[in-house]
Write an enzyme that holds these catalytic residues in place. Sequence first.
Site, PDB file in Angstrom:
ATOM      1  N   ASN A  89     -66.769 104.974  43.048  1.00  0.00           N
ATOM      2  CA  ASN A  89     -66.027 106.051  43.847  1.00  0.00           C
ATOM      3  C   ASN A  89     -65.600 105.348  45.297  1.00  0.00           C
ATOM      4  OD1 ASN A  89     -65.582 108.961  45.277  1.00  0.00           O
ATOM      5  ND2 ASN A  89     -67.273 107.871  46.524  1.00  0.00           N
ATOM      6  N   SER A 142     -56.855 109.567  42.206  1.00  0.00           N
ATOM      7  CA  SER A 142     -56.329 110.186  43.151  1.00  0.00           C
ATOM      8  C   SER A 142     -55.148 111.158  42.306  1.00  0.00           C
ATOM      9  CB  SER A 142     -55.790 109.764  44.544  1.00  0.00           C
ATOM     10  OG  SER A 142     -55.041 110.473  45.236  1.00  0.00           O
ATOM     11  N   TYR A 157     -52.236 102.131  48.136  1.00  0.00           N
ATOM     12  CA  TYR A 157     -52.978 103.020  47.780  1.00  0.00           C
ATOM     13  C   TYR A 157     -52.640 103.682  46.404  1.00  0.00           C
ATOM     14  CZ  TYR A 157     -56.153 107.253  48.002  1.00  0.00           C
ATOM     15  OH  TYR A 157     -56.778 108.252  47.635  1.00  0.00           O
ATOM     16  N   LYS A 161     -54.859 103.548  42.673  1.00  0.00           N
ATOM     17  CA  LYS A 161     -55.130 104.683  42.146  1.00  0.00           C
ATOM     18  C   LYS A 161     -54.511 104.854  40.614  1.00  0.00           C
ATOM     19  CE  LYS A 161     -57.887 105.970  45.210  1.00  0.00           C
ATOM     20  NZ  LYS A 161     -59.246 105.706  44.919  1.00  0.00           N
TER      21      LYS A 161
HETATM   22  P1  NAP Z   1     -64.877 108.774  52.660  1.00  0.00           P
HETATM   23  O1  NAP Z   1     -65.950 109.808  53.164  1.00  0.00           O
HETATM   24  O2  NAP Z   1     -64.490 107.884  53.630  1.00  0.00           O
HETATM   25  O3  NAP Z   1     -65.794 108.117  51.661  1.00  0.00           O
HETATM   26  C1  NAP Z   1     -65.593 106.772  51.099  1.00  0.00           C
HETATM   27  C2  NAP Z   1     -67.111 106.116  51.095  1.00  0.00           C
HETATM   28  O4  NAP Z   1     -66.733 104.504  50.701  1.00  0.00           O
HETATM   29  C3  NAP Z   1     -67.442 105.740  52.511  1.00  0.00           C
HETATM   30  O5  NAP Z   1     -68.877 105.648  52.650  1.00  0.00           O
HETATM   31  C4  NAP Z   1     -67.048 104.080  52.887  1.00  0.00           C
HETATM   32  O6  NAP Z   1     -67.880 103.712  53.879  1.00  0.00           O
HETATM   33  C5  NAP Z   1     -67.088 103.579  51.703  1.00  0.00           C
HETATM   34  N1  NAP Z   1     -66.602 102.291  51.529  1.00  0.00           N
HETATM   35  C6  NAP Z   1     -65.370 102.010  51.914  1.00  0.00           C
HETATM   36  N2  NAP Z   1     -65.097 100.721  51.587  1.00  0.00           N
HETATM   37  C7  NAP Z   1     -66.257 100.272  51.203  1.00  0.00           C
HETATM   38  C8  NAP Z   1     -66.415  98.838  50.738  1.00  0.00           C
HETATM   39  N3  NAP Z   1     -65.626  97.891  50.808  1.00  0.00           N
HETATM   40  N4  NAP Z   1     -67.801  98.598  49.928  1.00  0.00           N
HETATM   41  C9  NAP Z   1     -68.557  99.671  50.081  1.00  0.00           C
HETATM   42  N5  NAP Z   1     -68.234 100.826  50.418  1.00  0.00           N
HETATM   43  C10 NAP Z   1     -67.066 101.152  51.033  1.00  0.00           C
HETATM   44  O7  NAP Z   1     -63.789 109.387  51.843  1.00  0.00           O
HETATM   45  P2  NAP Z   1     -63.718 110.288  50.284  1.00  0.00           P
HETATM   46  O8  NAP Z   1     -62.623 111.054  50.567  1.00  0.00           O
HETATM   47  O9  NAP Z   1     -65.249 110.761  49.938  1.00  0.00           O
HETATM   48  O10 NAP Z   1     -63.224 108.912  49.496  1.00  0.00           O
HETATM   49  C11 NAP Z   1     -64.130 108.788  48.308  1.00  0.00           C
HETATM   50  C12 NAP Z   1     -63.109 108.455  47.139  1.00  0.00           C
HETATM   51  O11 NAP Z   1     -62.153 109.572  47.000  1.00  0.00           O
HETATM   52  C13 NAP Z   1     -62.040 107.421  47.613  1.00  0.00           C
HETATM   53  O12 NAP Z   1     -61.716 106.606  46.337  1.00  0.00           O
HETATM   54  C14 NAP Z   1     -60.743 108.251  47.732  1.00  0.00           C
HETATM   55  O13 NAP Z   1     -59.526 107.248  47.548  1.00  0.00           O
HETATM   56  C15 NAP Z   1     -60.726 109.303  46.760  1.00  0.00           C
HETATM   57  N6  NAP Z   1     -59.939 110.328  47.309  1.00  0.00           N
HETATM   58  C16 NAP Z   1     -60.235 111.119  48.464  1.00  0.00           C
HETATM   59  C17 NAP Z   1     -59.471 112.221  48.457  1.00  0.00           C
HETATM   60  C18 NAP Z   1     -59.576 113.066  49.905  1.00  0.00           C
HETATM   61  O14 NAP Z   1     -58.669 113.970  50.057  1.00  0.00           O
HETATM   62  N7  NAP Z   1     -60.735 112.732  50.461  1.00  0.00           N
HETATM   63  C19 NAP Z   1     -58.342 112.440  47.754  1.00  0.00           C
HETATM   64  C20 NAP Z   1     -58.006 111.678  46.564  1.00  0.00           C
HETATM   65  C21 NAP Z   1     -59.085 110.925  46.392  1.00  0.00           C
HETATM   66  P3  NAP Z   1     -67.376 103.627  55.498  1.00  0.00           P
HETATM   67  O15 NAP Z   1     -66.999 104.963  55.773  1.00  0.00           O
HETATM   68  O16 NAP Z   1     -68.813 103.233  56.051  1.00  0.00           O
HETATM   69  O17 NAP Z   1     -66.379 102.628  55.643  1.00  0.00           O
END
Ligand code: NAP
Length: 261
Positions: A89, A142, A157, A161
Site C-alpha cells: 500500500n 488508484s 503517479y 498506478k
Molecule cells: P499516506 O497517509 O501518506 O500514507 C502513505 C504511507 O506510505 C505513509 O505512511 C508513508 O510514510 C508511507 N511511505 C511513503 N513512501 C514510503 C517508502 N518509500 N517506504 C515506506 N513507506 C513509505 O497516504 P494514503 O492516502 O493512505 O496512501 C496510501 C496509498 O493509497 C498510496 O499508494 C496512494 O497512492 C493510494 N491512494 C490514496 C488516495 C487518497 O485520496 N488518499 C487515493 C488513491 C490512492 P510517510 O508519510 O512517513 O512518508
Amino acid sequence: MELKGKVALVTGAGSGIGRAAAVRLAREGAAVGVLSHTENEIVAAAREIGDAGGTAIPLTADVADAAAMERAVGELAKRFGRLDIVFANAGINGVWAPIDELTPEEWDRTINTNLRGTFLTLRYTVPHLKKAGGGSVVITASINGTRVFSNAGAIAYSTTKAGQVAMAQMAALELAKHRIRVNVVCPGRIDTAIQENTQARNVEAAKEPVEYLEGAIPLTDGKAGSSFDVAELVLFLASERSKHITGTPVWIDGGQSLLIG
Ligand code: NAP
C-alpha cells in the site's frame, strides 16, 4: 476473528489507508507487521494495535530499498513463523508537473516508491506465501491511471498506478497454481494526509481548458471516503470470503471515477 492464526504485512502502515487496514486486520486476529520508513509512526501504529488487544510488530524499511525489504519481510516471517496476507500500500503522489518540467529525478522517485516498491514487496513476500500453501495479496492503486486521466501533471503517479494493476494481473495468473490471490483496490479521494506529500508545480500548463467536475463524488455529495472504508475492502479481499477473486481491480470511490473518468 476471521483472520485468527494468520500473519499479515502492511506497507505504508504509519498513516492513512495502511494504518486503518493494519488495525482492521489485527482486530480480526491477524498478527501484523506494520512497515514504513518513518519509525515513530509505525511504533505508534503497532502500539495502537497492541493496546486494543491485537498483535503487531513495527518494521522500518523504505519500500524501494531491496535489502531493507528483504530484511524486514524476513524478520516478520521469523517472528511469527509464516506469512499469509500482504497489503502493498505504501505510495506517494510525488511531484505533479507538466511533462517537460518534471525532472528525471522526480519521475524516478515516484516510480521507485510506487512501482519498484510494490514489486519488491511481492518479490520478498511471495516465497513465504508459497511456503504457507497460499495467501492473499492486495495492492493499492488508484482511480488515477485506471479510470481517470484528467488530473493534469500526474503522469508519473498515474503511470505507477496503471503499472500496479498490470503487475497484479500478471502475478495473479503466475501465482494461482500456488493458491495465492492478487487483487487491487483503486480508491478515489480518501481523507488522508497524502495531499501534504504532494508537490504540484505549474499544473495549469498541463490542463485541458475544460471544466472537470472536480471533487464531485455522487454517492456522498462530494464528501471524501475514509481510510476505514478502504480497510473494510482490504479485509474482504484478504479473507476467505473472497476466495474465488483474483486479478481484479475494485474501485472504491463513491462513483467519482464514473463522473470524471
Ligand atoms: P499516506 O497517509 O501518506 O500514507 C502513505 C504511507 O506510505 C505513509 O505512511 C508513508 O510514510 C508511507 N511511505 C511513503 N513512501 C514510503 C517508502 N518509500 N517506504 C515506506 N513507506 C513509505 O497516504 P494514503 O492516502 O493512505 O496512501 C496510501 C496509498 O493509497 C498510496 O499508494 C496512494 O497512492 C493510494 N491512494 C490514496 C488516495 C487518497 O485520496 N488518499 C487515493 C488513491 C490512492 P510517510 O508519510 O512517513 O512518508
